[in-house]
Every structure is written in C-alpha cells, then in structure tokens.
Design a protein around this motif. Structure first.
Motif, PDB file in Angstrom:
ATOM      1  N   ALA A 112       2.441  -9.352 -26.318  1.00 45.40           N
ATOM      2  CA  ALA A 112       1.866 -10.699 -26.454  1.00 45.40           C
ATOM      3  C   ALA A 112       2.214 -11.310 -27.807  1.00 45.40           C
ATOM      4  O   ALA A 112       2.508 -12.515 -27.893  1.00 45.40           O
ATOM      5  N   LEU A 113       2.190 -10.510 -28.865  1.00 46.56           N
ATOM      6  CA  LEU A 113       2.546 -11.019 -30.194  1.00 46.56           C
ATOM      7  C   LEU A 113       4.021 -11.406 -30.243  1.00 46.56           C
ATOM      8  O   LEU A 113       4.380 -12.440 -30.830  1.00 46.56           O
ATOM      9  N   LEU A 139      -0.739 -16.418 -33.876  1.00 45.70           N
ATOM     10  CA  LEU A 139      -0.885 -14.960 -33.837  1.00 45.70           C
ATOM     11  C   LEU A 139      -2.359 -14.562 -33.842  1.00 45.70           C
ATOM     12  O   LEU A 139      -2.771 -13.656 -33.102  1.00 45.70           O
ATOM     13  N   LEU A 140      -3.159 -15.244 -34.669  1.00 48.27           N
ATOM     14  CA  LEU A 140      -4.594 -14.960 -34.709  1.00 48.27           C
ATOM     15  C   LEU A 140      -5.238 -15.255 -33.352  1.00 48.27           C
ATOM     16  O   LEU A 140      -6.058 -14.470 -32.860  1.00 48.27           O
ATOM     17  N   ALA A 141      -4.853 -16.348 -32.728  1.00 52.27           N
ATOM     18  CA  ALA A 141      -5.409 -16.695 -31.420  1.00 52.27           C
ATOM     19  C   ALA A 141      -5.019 -15.656 -30.365  1.00 52.27           C
ATOM     20  O   ALA A 141      -5.847 -15.254 -29.538  1.00 52.27           O
ATOM     21  N   ALA A 176      -7.829 -13.277 -28.608  1.00 51.64           N
ATOM     22  CA  ALA A 176      -8.012 -13.268 -27.156  1.00 51.64           C
ATOM     23  C   ALA A 176      -7.886 -11.853 -26.606  1.00 51.64           C
ATOM     24  O   ALA A 176      -8.651 -11.442 -25.725  1.00 51.64           O
ATOM     25  N   HIS A 177      -6.940 -11.097 -27.139  1.00 51.47           N
ATOM     26  CA  HIS A 177      -6.732  -9.726 -26.674  1.00 51.47           C
ATOM     27  C   HIS A 177      -7.961  -8.853 -26.912  1.00 51.47           C
ATOM     28  O   HIS A 177      -8.304  -8.013 -26.085  1.00 51.47           O
ATOM     29  N   PHE A 178      -8.610  -9.052 -28.043  1.00 50.70           N
ATOM     30  CA  PHE A 178      -9.758  -8.221 -28.424  1.00 50.70           C
ATOM     31  C   PHE A 178     -11.104  -8.873 -28.142  1.00 50.70           C
ATOM     32  O   PHE A 178     -12.131  -8.355 -28.576  1.00 50.70           O
TER      33      PHE A 178
END
Length: 145
Positions: free
Chosen positions: A24-25, A99-101, A105-107
């Motif tokens: 995803a990153l 990247l923060l978003a 979302a992943h965590f």
C-alpha cells in the motif's frame, strides 16, 4: 529513490499484515503527482523495506507488557521516506500526508485495541556525498511509459 524504511514493534507481526502495508505504501508513492501532473517518483526506484524491532522500549516499557488477555498493550511504527532532492515543499507535504493516511487506514482497527504510535518522516538527501546505483528496473518501466 524513493526508499521507505519502516521499523515497527515485532508484536505487530501477529496483529497486522505488514506485507500488505508495504504494498500500500509503494502504491501510495506511485500515485503521487507533482504540480504539473507528472509522476513524482520513478516506478523503478520505489522501494519499501520493513523491519520488526525484536528489542525495543516504548513509552514506559510497555512493549513487553501484556494485558490480562495476553495482548500487547503498546506498539510503534516508524516510517521514513528518503528521496532525492529537488522536489517542492508542497510535494513533500502531499507525499507525507498521503503516506500517513495510508498507514493510518491500515492500522485503524489496531488504534482501537492497543496503544500505537505511528510516525512518518520525509527526508531529502541534501548532504549526500555518494550515490552509487546500478539498476535494470528503471529501463524496464521506461519502456512501458
């Protein structure tokens, strides 16, 4: 470049799909566009590396602490993007926010079950004194452009 190096508390391996986050990153980096609409990062240069920290201390030492159910109380994720210089401040901010978003979302579910620290830093390699490269990846993706 760009290269992402991610360090995280090893307890997250049992709680989150870290390979999925790496993918995803990478996708997030590839989707970034500069002010003129061009792709910010060359496809062949994108790298994402993730390393679990088997030994760490978080906050008051809670990395090793478990709650009554045997679940870790604390976790951390540190994401560092290093890129070559020459991109605008706006691009730096847009990429960092994206990247923060993606990581948030992943965590998202984990933020509700454990105490998790997530940091994203973007560095530009200003003081680079050597940048040796050899790649057959860049030509592969340039053919398809």
């Amino acid at each position: 470049m760009p290269h992402i190096v991610m360090n995280y508390s090893a307890n997250l391996d049992a709680l989150a799909d870290m390979q999925m986050l790496c993918n995803a990153l990478a996708d997030t980096l590839l989707s970034q566009r500069a002010e003129d609409g061009t792709q910010v990062f060359p496809t062949g240069g994108v790298r994402v590396f993730a390393y679990p920290a088997t030994h760490c201390a978080i906050a008051d030492g809670g990395a090793a602490a478990m709650d009554a159910g045997g679940n870790p109380e604390y976790g951390f994720v540190y994401i560092n993007l290093r890129m070559g210089r020459g991109r605008s401040t706006l691009v730096h901010t847009k990429v960092g926010d994206a990247l923060l978003a993606t990581a948030s979302a992943h965590f998202d579910a984990l933020f509700r079950t454990i105490h998790l620290g997530l940091t994203v830093q973007v560095d530009e390699s200003q003081g680079q004194v050597y940048d040796g490269k050899r790649s057959s990846l860049h030509p592969l993706f340039l053919k398809h452009s």
